[in-house]
Design a protein around this motif. Structure first.
Motif, PDB file in Angstrom:
ATOM      1  N   LYS A   1       9.494  48.455  29.637  1.00 55.18           N
ATOM      2  CA  LYS A   1       9.218  47.761  28.847  1.00 55.18           C
ATOM      3  C   LYS A   1      10.519  47.339  28.428  1.00 55.18           C
ATOM      4  O   LYS A   1      11.909  47.542  28.645  1.00 55.18           O
ATOM      5  N   PRO A   2      10.611  46.260  28.047  1.00 54.61           N
ATOM      6  CA  PRO A   2      11.438  45.565  27.597  1.00 54.61           C
ATOM      7  C   PRO A   2      12.770  45.292  26.769  1.00 54.61           C
ATOM      8  O   PRO A   2      12.447  46.637  25.621  1.00 54.61           O
ATOM      9  N   TYR A   3      13.967  45.608  26.686  1.00 53.21           N
ATOM     10  CA  TYR A   3      14.789  46.027  25.749  1.00 53.21           C
ATOM     11  C   TYR A   3      14.206  44.870  25.053  1.00 53.21           C
ATOM     12  O   TYR A   3      14.309  45.260  23.294  1.00 53.21           O
ATOM     13  N   LYS A   4      14.236  43.684  24.950  1.00 59.63           N
ATOM     14  CA  LYS A   4      14.783  42.865  23.471  1.00 59.63           C
ATOM     15  C   LYS A   4      13.533  41.823  24.200  1.00 59.63           C
ATOM     16  O   LYS A   4      13.154  41.398  25.553  1.00 59.63           O
ATOM     17  N   GLU A   5      12.373  41.192  23.318  1.00 58.46           N
ATOM     18  CA  GLU A   5      11.023  39.705  23.721  1.00 58.46           C
ATOM     19  C   GLU A   5      11.767  38.734  23.276  1.00 58.46           C
ATOM     20  O   GLU A   5      12.565  38.651  22.300  1.00 58.46           O
TER      21      GLU A   5
END
Ligand SMILES: *[C@@H]1O[C@H](CO)[C@@H](O)[C@H](O)[C@H]1NC(C)=O
Ligand SMILES: *[C@@H]1O[C@H](CO)[C@@H](O)[C@H](O)[C@H]1NC(C)=O
Ligand SMILES: *[C@@H]1O[C@H](CO)[C@@H](O)[C@H](O)[C@H]1NC(C)=O
Ligand SMILES: *[C@@H]1O[C@H](CO)[C@@H](O)[C@H](O)[C@H]1NC(C)=O
Ligand SMILES: *[C@@H]1O[C@H](CO)[C@@H](O)[C@H](O)[C@H]1NC(C)=O
Ligand SMILES: *[C@@H]1O[C@H](CO)[C@@H](O)[C@H](O)[C@H]1NC(C)=O
Ligand SMILES: *[C@@H]1O[C@H](CO)[C@@H](O)[C@H](O)[C@H]1NC(C)=O
Ligand SMILES: *[C@@H]1O[C@H](CO)[C@@H](O)[C@H](O)[C@H]1NC(C)=O
Ligand SMILES: *[C@@H]1O[C@H](CO)[C@@H](O)[C@H](O)[C@H]1NC(C)=O
Ligand SMILES: *[C@@H]1O[C@H](CO)[C@@H](O)[C@H](O)[C@H]1NC(C)=O
Ligand SMILES: *[C@@H]1O[C@H](CO)[C@@H](O)[C@H](O)[C@H]1NC(C)=O
Ligand SMILES: *[C@@H]1O[C@H](CO)[C@@H](O)[C@H](O)[C@H]1NC(C)=O
Ligand SMILES: [Cu+2]
Length: 578
Positions: A159-163
């Motif tokens: 799961k990315p921290y930000k996109e």
């Protein structure tokens, strides 16, 4: 419970500040967008020009939705140009009227008119984009189209921290409409662009552009998802970030088996999601994020480099100040040579479908219809009693099976639906070249193409195999072919002439990459398979816009099936007229 709507997209606020994010907590809802097509004065490289934009934004607004949502996008045309918008990569099941290519699925939206694009996102999630689909207006009219998984469905990766959406474009100081109009009049190649851009910004390697630099601000020890989109007109791009490995996880809004690499290749019309893991500690350095072209043709091209900067946020209560960030050492990635075909081949061979239980690769195993199309350049005779600026005084053209496609003056889909195809199109597009030759051998003497508006007609649910063969007529060249209305599986590719006796044995029918745009290798061929389960007229064309302008395009007509959900719905009431 308060559900975090969306991992925040770390794009400079001013870029997309007009976008109001709709509620993203649910799936299967209707989302409304309003696109005012209007002029805006935009300055880059110290040149100010009035250009066609959506809502005055450049790049245009981001559309963010979830799998299963319906999108209603009202497009109102306030400019002198005709306009239409294509939702690149959206399958448009039964809603071909909303696909967008002018004179293919709709007449353009004329000055003062409007049209509501109405479609549902079925079985797709990932990064796509939208762009104008008439003449060269997509040079300024484009933006990201991001489809999140259904609520509660995780990504099949960290799961990315930000996109962060990163959309590449091409900037001309001149009006791109004047550039293509001049090229089509003289018969020569178009003037090349003055810069490439990242989210509309050329960056510090161009004159008078340092203030227009994309900045990717990150924190240490986090995973970021970069949603890369190539919206450039005429150039495939290599992309890399200094000292940061890219993990490729998705191509054209389909998950792939993850793999690590320093540089990716992305053709116009393609999208690629990559993860980057930032350094665990503040590195006391900044890093270039760069892209420059991969070029195989003989013509002149824009060989410049766009750069953005990856910057680590200064840790709080540290000795560093924002001012000292500027003095940090700057590292630059090494990109492949502009003509590095072996890199391109190596890269594309790594892309594989996940082919898991959750995300199966439904590759057609049995083929109903085989097609073999040559793609490449050619010439038309000079129209005037003069010398044209194309090869040997001719005019440049491009073709599929030696047919340079002419757009009709009404829309193909309307002509089909209302049984008025006569005089608009022929249903007899050839399934292979009329005259076979050594496609990648010594170039032919006769470079002249034929002209026509011909379609391939397919019964509903036909399983199709298409081999696309580059030709060496006027020079071997890689062509990124884009198919509307479908994803296809890339089952094989090779160099030289496709051998129908030997090559199919090597096809990957297990986990080939599934996408909507594929590069036909320079001096080689690519084989794709798809199931024609979407009724309508579907454009297929080179996504190098100049080749499309020259005629490297054709269309498939997929007939209705027997069941109600296998039929094209009637046209919307506000469908524009020609
Ligand atoms: C763009 O600039 C010109 C010249 O300054 C001006 O006349 C025009 O109104 C501007 N257009 C917009 C949309 O701001
Ligand atoms: C959008 O399409 C759906 C399905 O055809 C239809 O029910 C709906 O009324 C349409 N909405 C608008 C605003 O046209
Ligand atoms: C970046 O990569 C270069 C070349 O590999 C290396 O010399 C340098 O030390 C690296 N810098 C950082 C901050 O990782
Ligand atoms: C960065 O600089 C600070 C202070 O100058 C130092 O304490 C730290 O060790 C440096 N970090 C690295 C990764 O070099
Ligand atoms: C780009 O093209 C120009 C003009 O043809 C040439 O002078 C320059 O050396 C080229 N730059 C690169 C990096 O290839
Ligand atoms: C690529 O370009 C270089 C330098 O311009 C040239 O020496 C080389 O032959 C080219 N390679 C190919 C495969 O065309
Ligand atoms: C292909 O790429 C891998 C790394 O991604 C590299 O190790 C290998 O040398 C490359 N092969 C060729 C032929 O370039
Ligand atoms: C153009 O056509 C005219 C009449 O047909 C002829 O006399 C003239 O030589 C031609 N000019 C050129 C440049 O071919
Ligand atoms: C150039 O065009 C002329 C006239 O169409 C033709 O006779 C000649 O063979 C062509 N030459 C080449 C090298 O293609
Ligand atoms: C096609 O041309 C190439 C290059 O001249 C040659 O190597 C090859 O043998 C030819 N193929 C056929 C089938 O004639
Ligand atoms: C190409 O044209 C030349 C001169 O017109 C002719 O001698 C030659 O046989 C032609 N070659 C082919 C492959 O047709
Ligand atoms: C706009 O489209 C209409 C309908 O196809 C056409 O008649 C008209 O010439 C076009 N106008 C422009 C400016 O391209
Ligand atoms: Cu092309």
């Amino acid at each position: 419970m308060c559900v975090s709507p969306f991992p925040s997209l770390a794009v400079p606020a001013f870029l997309f500040s007009m976008v109001i994010f709709p509620q993203l907590a649910l799936g299967g809802i209707t989302r409304h967008y309003h696109f005012d097509i209007k002029y805006e004065n935009v300055t880059r490289l110290c040149h100010t020009k009035s250009m066609v934009t959506v809502n005055g934004q450049f790049p245009g607004p981001r559309i963010v939705a979830r799998e299963g949502d319906r999108l209603l996008i009202k497009v109102v045309n306030h400019v002198q140009n005709n306009i239409s918008i294509h939702w690149h990569g959206i399958r448009q099941l039964q809603t071909g009227w909303a696909d967008g290519p002018a004179y293919v699925t709709q007449c353009p939206i004329q000055t003062g008119q409007s049209f509501v694009y109405n479609y549902t996102i079925v079985g797709q999630r990932g990064t796509l984009f939208w762009h104008a689909h008439v003449s060269w207006l997509r040079s300024t009219v484009y933006g990201p189209l991001i489809i999140l998984p259904k609520h509660g469905v995780p990504y099949p990766f960290t799961k990315p921290y930000k996109e962060v959406p990163i959309i590449f474009g091409e900037w001309w100081n001149a009006d791109p409409e004047a550039v293509i109009s001049q090229a089509l009049q003289t018969g020569g190649g178009p003037n090349v662009s003055d810069a490439y851009t990242i989210n509309g910004l050329p960056g510090p390697l161009y004159n008078c552009s340092a203030k227009d630099t994309f900045k990717l601000k990150v924190k240490p020890g986090k995973t970021y998802l970069l949603r890369l989109i190539n919206a450039a007109l005429n150039d495939e791009l290599f992309f890399s970030i200094a000292n940061h490995t890219l993990t490729v996880v998705e191509a054209d809004a389909v998950y792939v088996k993850p793999f690590e690499i320093n540089t990716i290749l992305i053709t116009p019309g393609q999208t690629t999601n990559v993860l980057i893991k930032t350094k665990s500690h503040y590195p006391n350095a900044t890093f270039f994020v760069t892209a420059r072209p991969y070029v195989t043709g003989l013509g002149t091209f824009d060989n410049s480099t766009v750069a953005g900067i990856l910057e680590y946020e200064v840790p709080t209560n540290s000795l560093h100040s924002a001012a000292s960030v500027k003095k940090l050492p700057l590292f630059k990635p090494i990109l492949p040579a502009l003509n590095d075909t072996s890199f391109a081949t190596n890269f594309t061979s790594k892309l594989r479908s996940l082919a898991s239980a959750k995300f199966p690769a439904n590759v057609p195993q049995k083929v109903d219809r085989h097609f073999f199309f040559t793609v490449g350049l050619g010439t038309n005779p000079c129209q005037k009693n003069q010398t044209c600026q194309g090869p040997n005084g001719t005019m440049f053209a491009a073709s599929v099976n030696n047919i340079s496609f002419t757009l009709p003056t009404t829309a193909l889909l309307q002509a089909h639906f209302f049984g008025q195809s006569q005089g608009v199109y022929s249903p007899y597009f050839p399934s292979s070249p009329f005259i076979p030759f050594n496609y990648t051998g010594t170039p032919l003497n006769n470079t002249m193409v034929g002209d026509g508006t011909e379609l391939v007609v397919l019964p509903f649910n036909t399983s199709v195999e298409l081999v696309m063969q580059d030709t060496s007529i006027l020079g071997a060249e890689s062509h990124p072919l884009h198919l509307h209305g479908f994803n296809f599986f890339v089952v094989g590719q090779g160099f030289g002439n496709f051998d129908p006796n030997k090559d199919p044995a090597k096809f990957n029918l297990v986990d080939p990459v599934e996408r909507n745009t594929v590069g036909v290798p320079s001096g080689g061929w690519v084989a794709i398979r798809f199931r024609a389960d979407n009724p309508g007229v579907w454009f297929m064309h080179c996504h190098l816009e100049i080749h499309t302008s020259w005629g490297l395009k054709m269309a498939w007509l997929v007939l209705d099936g027997k069941l109600p959900n296998q039929k094209l719905l009637p046209p919307p009431k506000d469908l524009p007229k020609c």
